[in-house]
Structure formats: structure tokens, C-alpha cells
Write a protein that holds these residues in place. Structure first.
Motif, short mmCIF file in Angstrom:
data_model
loop_
_atom_site.label_atom_id
_atom_site.label_comp_id
_atom_site.label_asym_id
_atom_site.label_seq_id
_atom_site.Cartn_x
_atom_site.Cartn_y
_atom_site.Cartn_z
N ARG A 125 0.64 12.52 3.79
CA ARG A 125 -0.35 12.03 4.76
C ARG A 125 -1.77 12.17 4.22
O ARG A 125 -2.63 11.34 4.50
CB ARG A 125 -0.18 12.73 6.10
CG ARG A 125 -0.50 14.20 6.10
CD ARG A 125 -0.36 14.83 7.49
NE ARG A 125 -0.67 16.23 7.45
CZ ARG A 125 0.22 17.21 7.33
NH1 ARG A 125 1.51 16.93 7.27
NH2 ARG A 125 -0.17 18.47 7.29
N ASN A 180 -6.54 5.15 1.76
CA ASN A 180 -7.23 4.37 2.80
C ASN A 180 -8.74 4.50 2.68
O ASN A 180 -9.47 3.52 2.87
CB ASN A 180 -6.77 4.79 4.20
CG ASN A 180 -5.38 4.28 4.52
OD1 ASN A 180 -4.93 3.28 3.98
ND2 ASN A 180 -4.69 4.99 5.39
N LYS A 232 0.81 -1.23 0.00
CA LYS A 232 0.00 0.00 0.00
C LYS A 232 0.84 1.28 0.00
O LYS A 232 0.46 2.28 -0.61
CB LYS A 232 -0.95 -0.01 1.19
CG LYS A 232 -1.94 1.12 1.15
CD LYS A 232 -3.09 1.04 2.11
CE LYS A 232 -2.85 0.47 3.44
NZ LYS A 232 -3.98 0.66 4.36
N SER A 233 2.00 1.25 0.63
CA SER A 233 2.81 2.46 0.71
C SER A 233 3.42 2.84 -0.64
O SER A 233 3.72 4.01 -0.88
CB SER A 233 3.93 2.27 1.74
OG SER A 233 4.79 1.22 1.36
N SER A 270 -13.99 -2.12 0.63
CA SER A 270 -14.17 -3.19 1.63
C SER A 270 -15.55 -3.16 2.25
O SER A 270 -16.19 -4.21 2.42
CB SER A 270 -13.11 -3.07 2.72
OG SER A 270 -11.83 -3.23 2.19
N VAL A 282 1.04 5.09 -2.63
CA VAL A 282 1.00 6.36 -1.91
C VAL A 282 2.23 7.17 -2.26
O VAL A 282 2.15 8.37 -2.56
CB VAL A 282 0.89 6.13 -0.38
CG1 VAL A 282 1.09 7.43 0.38
CG2 VAL A 282 -0.44 5.50 -0.03
N GLU A 300 -2.28 9.41 1.69
CA GLU A 300 -2.48 8.16 2.41
C GLU A 300 -3.92 8.05 2.93
O GLU A 300 -4.53 6.98 2.86
CB GLU A 300 -1.49 8.07 3.57
CG GLU A 300 -1.41 6.72 4.20
CD GLU A 300 -0.26 6.60 5.18
OE1 GLU A 300 -0.35 5.70 6.03
OE2 GLU A 300 0.69 7.39 5.11
N LYS A 301 -4.47 9.16 3.41
CA LYS A 301 -5.86 9.16 3.87
C LYS A 301 -6.82 8.88 2.71
O LYS A 301 -7.81 8.16 2.88
CB LYS A 301 -6.22 10.50 4.51
CG LYS A 301 -5.59 10.72 5.87
CD LYS A 301 -5.95 12.08 6.42
CE LYS A 301 -5.23 12.36 7.73
NZ LYS A 301 -5.49 13.72 8.23
N LEU A 357 -9.93 2.32 -0.29
CA LEU A 357 -9.89 0.90 0.04
C LEU A 357 -10.94 0.53 1.08
O LEU A 357 -11.56 -0.54 0.99
CB LEU A 357 -8.48 0.51 0.51
CG LEU A 357 -7.38 0.65 -0.55
CD1 LEU A 357 -6.02 0.33 0.06
CD2 LEU A 357 -7.66 -0.24 -1.75
N ASP A 358 -11.16 1.41 2.05
CA ASP A 358 -12.19 1.16 3.07
C ASP A 358 -13.58 1.15 2.45
O ASP A 358 -14.44 0.33 2.82
CB ASP A 358 -12.12 2.20 4.19
CG ASP A 358 -10.92 2.01 5.09
OD1 ASP A 358 -10.30 0.92 5.06
OD2 ASP A 358 -10.58 2.97 5.82
#
Length: 114
Positions: A20, A27, A3-4, A34, A7, A23-24, A30-31
Motif C-alpha cells: 500500500r 500514485n 499501474k498495478s 500530471s 507496484v 502504491e501511494k 504520477l500525480d
């Protein structure tokens, strides 16, 4: 790829954004995928592919160590089907063959009909 890595790549392509924040965003995407799968929904990303869930029924399996029968309960598993564009990017040579076979089959059909 972990994942990094995406990003990092996105932050290199967009130096005006903080890492950052990127990255949010990753995430959050992906959330969201999911969560939709957890609710049994289908997620389609055009040109990339489709995520869905499939129900696997209960069955009897075998313990590989002892060979004894083991009861396996029903499960819901994620399934991914790549999109047409993704398949073309992964297999560019097969595309050329497919185009060639269509052209040659049209030619052969023309000769047979004549």
C-alpha cells in the motif's frame, strides 16, 4: 502494463515495504507529473524521456459517418519523447549498425584523403 504491475514488481523487489505504501508512492509520482503537465511545465526523467504539452490549434474536421464538416476546438495534448538511453534499450541492433557505419565511413574518408 497497467499501474498495478509496477507496484507489484516494486513490492517484490522491496519486501520490507508494504504494498500500500508503494502504491501511494507510485500514485504520488504520477500525480506530480500530471500536475506539472497541467500547468504547462516540462517533465524530464533522465534516461527515460521527456513529457511535455503541445497546443493543437482549432481546425475543421469531418464526421466519418456523415462526411459533414465539424468544428474541432483548440486542445492541449501530452507529448512524450524517449530519451537516448531508452532508444538504445529498445533498438540494440541499430546501435551496432550505427557504430559500424561510423567506423567504415572513417576508413573510407581516410582512403579518399590519401
Amino acid at each position: 502494463m497497467i499501474k498495478s504491475e509496477p507496484v507489484q514488481k516494486l513490492s517484490e523487489q522491496n519486501p520490507h515495504l508494504y504494498q500500500r505504501d508503494i502504491e501511494k508512492i507510485v500514485n504520488a509520482i504520477l500525480d506530480t507529473i500530471s500536475d506539472a503537465l497541467a500547468q504547462g511545465e516540462r517533465v524530464e526523467l533522465r534516461g527515460f524521456g521527456t513529457f511535455s504539452v503541445k497546443k493543437r490549434g482549432a481546425r475543421t474536421g469531418r464526421n466519418p459517418r456523415t462526411g459533414r464538416a465539424v468544428s474541432i476546438s483548440e486542445k492541449v495534448v501530452p507529448v512524450f519523447k524517449s530519451g537516448k538511453e531508452m532508444r538504445h534499450r529498445l533498438n540494440p541492433a541499430s546501435q551496432k549498425r550505427a557504430k559500424r557505419s561510423v567506423t567504415s565511413s572513417t576508413y573510407v574518408t581516410g582512403l579518399v584523403d590519401a
